[in-house]
Design a protein around this motif. Structure first.
Motif, PDB file in Angstrom:
ATOM      1  N   ILE A  70      14.176 -15.286  19.621  1.00 41.89           N
ATOM      2  CA  ILE A  70      14.830 -15.915  20.817  1.00 41.89           C
ATOM      3  C   ILE A  70      15.967 -16.248  20.863  1.00 41.89           C
ATOM      4  CG2 ILE A  70      14.416 -17.939  22.405  1.00 41.89           C
ATOM      5  CD1 ILE A  70      11.451 -18.075  21.870  1.00 41.89           C
ATOM      6  N   THR A  71      16.360 -16.801  19.803  1.00 40.34           N
ATOM      7  CA  THR A  71      17.926 -17.247  19.605  1.00 40.34           C
ATOM      8  C   THR A  71      18.842 -15.730  19.602  1.00 40.34           C
ATOM      9  OG1 THR A  71      17.700 -19.169  18.069  1.00 40.34           O
ATOM     10  CG2 THR A  71      19.697 -17.865  17.953  1.00 40.34           C
ATOM     11  N   ARG A  72      18.468 -14.955  18.943  1.00 39.19           N
ATOM     12  CA  ARG A  72      19.271 -13.451  19.050  1.00 39.19           C
ATOM     13  C   ARG A  72      19.200 -12.867  20.706  1.00 39.19           C
ATOM     14  NH1 ARG A  72      16.063 -11.445  13.767  1.00 39.19           N
ATOM     15  NH2 ARG A  72      16.820 -12.867  12.373  1.00 39.19           N
ATOM     16  N   ASP A  86      12.588 -28.835   5.694  1.00 37.27           N
ATOM     17  CA  ASP A  86      11.956 -27.753   4.934  1.00 37.27           C
ATOM     18  C   ASP A  86      12.996 -26.536   5.208  1.00 37.27           C
ATOM     19  OD1 ASP A  86       9.409 -26.615   6.980  1.00 37.27           O
ATOM     20  OD2 ASP A  86      11.372 -27.556   7.624  1.00 37.27           O
ATOM     21  N   LEU A  87      14.195 -26.698   5.828  1.00 35.40           N
ATOM     22  CA  LEU A  87      14.882 -25.376   5.918  1.00 35.40           C
ATOM     23  C   LEU A  87      15.929 -25.592   4.896  1.00 35.40           C
ATOM     24  CD1 LEU A  87      15.228 -25.304   9.689  1.00 35.40           C
ATOM     25  CD2 LEU A  87      13.292 -24.072   8.365  1.00 35.40           C
ATOM     26  N   LYS A  88      16.236 -24.390   4.261  1.00 33.91           N
ATOM     27  CA  LYS A  88      17.267 -24.143   3.370  1.00 33.91           C
ATOM     28  C   LYS A  88      18.580 -24.271   3.905  1.00 33.91           C
ATOM     29  CE  LYS A  88      14.359 -21.604   0.241  1.00 33.91           C
ATOM     30  NZ  LYS A  88      14.534 -20.225  -0.798  1.00 33.91           N
ATOM     31  N   VAL A  89      19.702 -24.875   3.454  1.00 37.00           N
ATOM     32  CA  VAL A  89      20.884 -25.169   3.934  1.00 37.00           C
ATOM     33  C   VAL A  89      21.569 -23.689   3.795  1.00 37.00           C
ATOM     34  CG1 VAL A  89      23.131 -26.072   3.684  1.00 37.00           C
ATOM     35  CG2 VAL A  89      21.108 -27.541   3.286  1.00 37.00           C
ATOM     36  N   GLY A  90      22.400 -23.267   4.539  1.00 36.49           N
ATOM     37  CA  GLY A  90      23.017 -22.084   4.371  1.00 36.49           C
ATOM     38  C   GLY A  90      22.375 -20.910   4.806  1.00 36.49           C
ATOM     39  N   ASP A  91      20.973 -20.643   4.942  1.00 36.89           N
ATOM     40  CA  ASP A  91      20.207 -19.875   5.383  1.00 36.89           C
ATOM     41  C   ASP A  91      20.462 -19.424   6.763  1.00 36.89           C
ATOM     42  OD1 ASP A  91      16.656 -18.787   4.292  1.00 36.89           O
ATOM     43  OD2 ASP A  91      17.904 -17.831   6.032  1.00 36.89           O
ATOM     44  N   PRO A  92      20.700 -17.801   6.733  1.00 34.84           N
ATOM     45  CA  PRO A  92      20.891 -17.583   8.387  1.00 34.84           C
ATOM     46  C   PRO A  92      19.903 -18.052   9.167  1.00 34.84           C
ATOM     47  CG  PRO A  92      21.397 -15.950   6.910  1.00 34.84           C
ATOM     48  CD  PRO A  92      21.015 -17.029   6.103  1.00 34.84           C
ATOM     49  N   LEU A  93      18.514 -17.824   8.860  1.00 36.11           N
ATOM     50  CA  LEU A  93      17.285 -18.025   9.575  1.00 36.11           C
ATOM     51  C   LEU A  93      17.324 -19.723   9.984  1.00 36.11           C
ATOM     52  CD1 LEU A  93      14.800 -17.096  10.554  1.00 36.11           C
ATOM     53  CD2 LEU A  93      13.550 -17.994   8.555  1.00 36.11           C
ATOM     54  N   THR A  94      17.844 -20.662   9.015  1.00 35.48           N
ATOM     55  CA  THR A  94      17.966 -21.833   9.600  1.00 35.48           C
ATOM     56  C   THR A  94      18.918 -22.137  10.729  1.00 35.48           C
ATOM     57  OG1 THR A  94      17.848 -22.568   7.143  1.00 35.48           O
ATOM     58  CG2 THR A  94      18.895 -24.122   8.727  1.00 35.48           C
ATOM     59  N   PHE A  95      20.233 -21.355  10.781  1.00 34.24           N
ATOM     60  CA  PHE A  95      21.038 -21.556  11.759  1.00 34.24           C
ATOM     61  C   PHE A  95      20.319 -21.178  13.183  1.00 34.24           C
ATOM     62  CE2 PHE A  95      23.996 -20.713   8.447  1.00 34.24           C
ATOM     63  CZ  PHE A  95      24.748 -22.214   8.179  1.00 34.24           C
ATOM     64  N   GLU A  96      19.234 -20.086  13.145  1.00 35.66           N
ATOM     65  CA  GLU A  96      19.005 -19.485  14.219  1.00 35.66           C
ATOM     66  C   GLU A  96      17.863 -20.492  14.748  1.00 35.66           C
ATOM     67  OE1 GLU A  96      17.958 -15.821  12.317  1.00 35.66           O
ATOM     68  OE2 GLU A  96      19.371 -14.816  13.636  1.00 35.66           O
ATOM     69  N   GLN A  98      17.847 -23.726  14.278  1.00 35.99           N
ATOM     70  CA  GLN A  98      18.691 -24.819  14.770  1.00 35.99           C
ATOM     71  C   GLN A  98      19.237 -24.610  16.123  1.00 35.99           C
ATOM     72  OE1 GLN A  98      21.198 -25.499  11.457  1.00 35.99           O
ATOM     73  NE2 GLN A  98      19.978 -27.231  10.816  1.00 35.99           N
ATOM     74  N   ALA A  99      19.612 -23.442  16.263  1.00 33.12           N
ATOM     75  CA  ALA A  99      20.081 -22.891  17.717  1.00 33.12           C
ATOM     76  C   ALA A  99      19.379 -23.114  18.860  1.00 33.12           C
ATOM     77  CB  ALA A  99      20.677 -21.436  17.602  1.00 33.12           C
ATOM     78  N   ALA A 100      17.994 -22.591  18.324  1.00 34.96           N
ATOM     79  CA  ALA A 100      16.896 -22.781  19.407  1.00 34.96           C
ATOM     80  C   ALA A 100      16.467 -24.168  19.440  1.00 34.96           C
ATOM     81  CB  ALA A 100      15.495 -22.063  19.011  1.00 34.96           C
ATOM     82  N   ALA A 101      16.476 -25.102  18.407  1.00 29.29           N
ATOM     83  CA  ALA A 101      16.376 -26.316  18.928  1.00 29.29           C
ATOM     84  C   ALA A 101      17.156 -27.041  19.472  1.00 29.29           C
ATOM     85  CB  ALA A 101      16.063 -27.196  17.447  1.00 29.29           C
ATOM     86  N   GLY A 102      18.542 -26.815  19.169  1.00 33.71           N
ATOM     87  CA  GLY A 102      19.665 -27.455  20.000  1.00 33.71           C
ATOM     88  C   GLY A 102      19.676 -27.046  21.405  1.00 33.71           C
ATOM     89  N   SER A 103      18.888 -25.885  21.864  1.00 33.04           N
ATOM     90  CA  SER A 103      18.755 -25.467  23.291  1.00 33.04           C
ATOM     91  C   SER A 103      17.530 -26.152  23.963  1.00 33.04           C
ATOM     92  CB  SER A 103      19.091 -23.831  23.470  1.00 33.04           C
ATOM     93  OG  SER A 103      20.111 -23.487  22.764  1.00 33.04           O
ATOM     94  N   GLY A 104      16.856 -26.974  23.135  1.00 34.00           N
ATOM     95  CA  GLY A 104      15.667 -27.377  23.645  1.00 34.00           C
ATOM     96  C   GLY A 104      14.448 -26.660  23.753  1.00 34.00           C
ATOM     97  N   ILE A 105      14.514 -25.425  23.187  1.00 32.61           N
ATOM     98  CA  ILE A 105      13.371 -24.531  23.313  1.00 32.61           C
ATOM     99  C   ILE A 105      12.214 -24.801  22.216  1.00 32.61           C
ATOM    100  CG2 ILE A 105      13.193 -22.071  22.823  1.00 32.61           C
ATOM    101  CD1 ILE A 105      15.768 -21.515  24.227  1.00 32.61           C
ATOM    102  N   LEU A 106      12.404 -25.481  21.090  1.00 32.93           N
ATOM    103  CA  LEU A 106      11.329 -25.585  20.026  1.00 32.93           C
ATOM    104  C   LEU A 106      11.679 -26.885  19.460  1.00 32.93           C
ATOM    105  CD1 LEU A 106      13.095 -25.419  17.016  1.00 32.93           C
ATOM    106  CD2 LEU A 106      12.785 -22.969  17.746  1.00 32.93           C
ATOM    107  N   GLY A 107      10.743 -27.522  18.955  1.00 30.93           N
ATOM    108  CA  GLY A 107      10.553 -28.596  17.960  1.00 30.93           C
ATOM    109  C   GLY A 107       9.931 -28.797  16.892  1.00 30.93           C
TER     110      GLY A 107
END
Length: 667
Positions: A70-72, A86-96, A98-107
């Protein structure tokens, strides 16, 4: 519509800037029922292949993967508004995610986790797509739910499923007994591609422009990220800007990185793989340790460190990073390293002076928190109170501007463990009883320490082992204190294992069991110190001292890069408190072989029999970390050279050997 125009502009820019080879996808897409949807998202880098080039369309998709899709797909902006535990700091998946969470798309879940590796259910997919439609300003119309299993759709997902039905995004499955939504069922990667594609079509048809009064300041569209592609960017303060140009190869991106002075970061996906300045750290990996190699092929292991450890950074490419642990500079796999630009450093290890003693405070770069501190020994005269000093080897100290301030060798860290302690068995037992009694008042776990500690009464045995096996009794005691939490660790109490023997970073629940603590002492001496670490015949022989990550036992014995200085700190604190009988009682020196073997002889003459040979070893970036020895006396040999008599690393044939002085550097 603003959304449509923005999407079109991004597509045109990417078409102009990406250097793309001809597309060819794995056979597991060709001929698939959803080949069009899969190919569409594969072309855009939304759905990525595995290491073998397969897209696995029939594999169940996970929560983390669907969030990333969804993020991409919709170019969601980066966000750190939500941090899942439970997300690893620096992992690209973590950023994606968090991006979806910050846009209100998931929790996440109530316990603060996201659970990225769980298979996502169909009703959860409907919920994410519903929120994506809302984010993209699509009218949220709904249709009546007529599935045979309506009662199995959780109430909080009814509206999301109804909107999905209205726009024909997620359809039900036709079975003999009717049409079922199957809300708790999982979906495949191919299904995810189809659902996303239909959502994309709906967005193009029904997406509405955002009213101008709701967007007071327009922002540039975020860069679409493909984790297999390369990007360049800049960092200013804490703000990272990634340029939209996509490079298919590392060589293309590296050329752009070198060509512009304003560029100071190079990415693969969202991972920083090259930077102008900063530090490195050992990443969160399955083995919990990261190896540093002497070659780019990763076949010559020099040493290793526990994850979260700080490393000095020299440079990197898409395969490896050049880093330093202790005074050892080498290559680490890029996948096992996290690069931290200077302006993003939140904390780091540092040294400081208090009450005339040198203390060391430690920072974990995964936890992003300080995790403890300890006293190393006496503070050198060139250090001032109230100032932070930095360094990786415990000898060379730098200021905040990375300028060398001075070098200082802590005595017990580089003192030969072959030199016996001056404390008697009775004095060692008095030490043990006194420090245990003090521990009893510090924490509840020490309430029964005076009756349960596995260190009680060890003095006589340690002194006997020192005499029989030539291993310093104070060193053995300090190691046991450090490894067993004063004899009160779970391994000590349940297994009489007071040295953490066979307790590995990847499996801390393991560990050898012994009938008595004495048996644990014997195992530590015979199976480790006198077998592999102290004698030159040992497989891990780097010098018979606690040491650091370049010389001594610490090179291979412990993943903690400061194990040697911590053991030395225990010895120092015991000694200055109970009599100062050992500190600086020997003359420290290093055998500097400069890549060549050095002979230790039975007498001070080149014609004397060779007792053993110091093997060639890595002596560090400074060229100072050879084999540590303790000089007992010196004499002029028949050859006219000065010879040093030192404690022998080997045991037997002799307690002392002779080394020519031009091969030894006194400290």
């Amino acid at each position: 519509m603003i959304k449509k125009i923005t999407t079109l502009v991004i597509a045109i820019i990417l078409m102009l800037t990406v250097v793309m080879p001809s597309s060819s996808y794995a056979n597991d897409i060709k001929g698939h029922q959803m080949v069009n949807e899969l190919t569409h998202w594969a072309n855009l880098g939304v759905i990525l292949p595995d290491s073998k080039g397969n897209y696995n369309p029939n594999r169940a998709v996970t929560r983390g993967e669907f969030a990333a899709y969804i993020t991409r797909a919709f170019n969601l902006p980066a966000s750190d508004k939500y941090q899942f535990s439970d997300l690893k700091v620096g992992d690209p998946l973590t950023f994606e995610i968090q991006a979806a969470a910050g846009s209100g798309i998931l929790g996440g879940y109530p316990d603060g986790t996201f659970r990225p590796h769980e298979k996502i259910t169909r009703q959860h997919m409907a919920a994410m797509l519903y929120k994506a439609l809302r984010y993209l300003n699509v009218p949220l119309n709904s249709a009546p739910l007529t599935f045979n299993d309506n009662n199995k759709i959780s109430k909080q997902f009814h509206e999301a499923v109804a909107t999905s039905v209205y726009y024909n995004i997620i359809r039900g499955s036709h079975e003999k007994k009717g049409v079922f939504f199957n809300p708790q069922g999982s979906a495949t990667i191919a299904h995810a591609a189809a659902f996303l594609y239909r959502t994309h079509v709906v967005t193009q048809q029904y997406g509405q422009a955002v009213p101008e009064n709701n967007t007071p300041q327009p922002t540039p569209p975020p860069v679409e990220t493909n984790n297999n592609s390369y990007y360049v960017g800049t960092i200013s303060g804490s703000n990272i800007t990634k340029q939209p140009t996509v490079y298919v190869t590392y060589e293309q991106a590296e050329a752009a990185y070198q060509a512009a002075n304003s560029i100071n970061l190079l990415f693969q996906g969202d991972k920083i793989i090259k930077m102008n300045s900063g530090i490195a750290s050992a990443a969160d990996v399955a083995a919990n340790t990261v190896t540093i190699y002497g070659n780019k092929d990763f076949t010559n292991a020099l040493t290793y460190v526990v994850e979260g450890s700080e490393l000095k950074y020299f440079g990197s490419n898409d395969k490896y990073a050049i880093v330093q642990a202790g005074d050892t500079k080498g290559y680490a796999k890029l996948s096992e390293i996290t690069l931290i630009p200077t302006s993003l450093i939140k904390g780091r290890d540092y040294y400081y002076v208090a009450n005339g003693m040198l203390s060391h405070k430690l920072y974990d770069h995964i936890k992003q928190a300080f995790i403890g501190e300890y006293v190393m020994g006496e503070a050198p005269s060139f250090m001032a109170a109230g100032v932070h000093y930095y360094g990786t080897d415990g000898v060379h100290f730098y200021n905040a501007n990375d300028q060398l301030v001075g070098q200082h060798y802590q005595y017990f860290q580089f003192a030969s463990l072959r030199q016996p302690t001056n404390y008697t068995a009775e004095e060692l037992d008095y030490m043990i009883h006194t420090i245990l009694e003090e521990r009893r008042t510090l924490a509840s776990r020490y309430a029964n320490i005076l009756t349960e500690s596995r260190l009680l009464g060890l003095g006589q045995f340690l002194k006997a082992m020192e005499q029989e096996h030539r291993v310093n009794a104070l060193f053995i005691l300090a190691t046991a204190i450090h490894e067993s939490d004063y004899g009160m660790s779970t391994h000590a109490l349940q297994k009489n294992n007071i040295f953490g023997i066979r307790v590995f970073d990847a499996n801390e629940a393991a560990g050898s069991t012994y009938a008595t603590p004495n048996d644990s002492v014997l195992a530590f001496i015979n199976q480790y110190v006198n077998k592999n670490y102290a004698p030159q015949s040992g497989g891990y022989a780097k010098g018979a001292v606690p040491g650091n990550k370049t010389t001594g036992m610490n090179v291979h014995y412990a993943s903690d890069p400061f194990w040697g200085s911590k053991i030395a700190g225990h010895m120092y604190r015991l000694d200055i408190r109970f009599g100062r009988k050992d500190h600086k009682q020997g003359r420290l020196a290093m055998v500097l072989n400069n890549g060549e073997p050095v002979n230790a002889r039975m007498e001070p003459s080149t014609s004397s029999p060779i007792a053993f040979t110091y093997k060639a070893k890595v002596i560090g970036e400074s060229g100072l970390f050879g084999y540590p020895v303790a000089i007992v006396e010196e004499t002029i040999g028949s050859d006219g050279y000065i010879w040093y008599k030192v404690y022998s690393d080997n045991n037997p044939p002799a307690n002392f050997v002779w080394i020519r002085s031009d091969l030894v550097k006194p400290l």
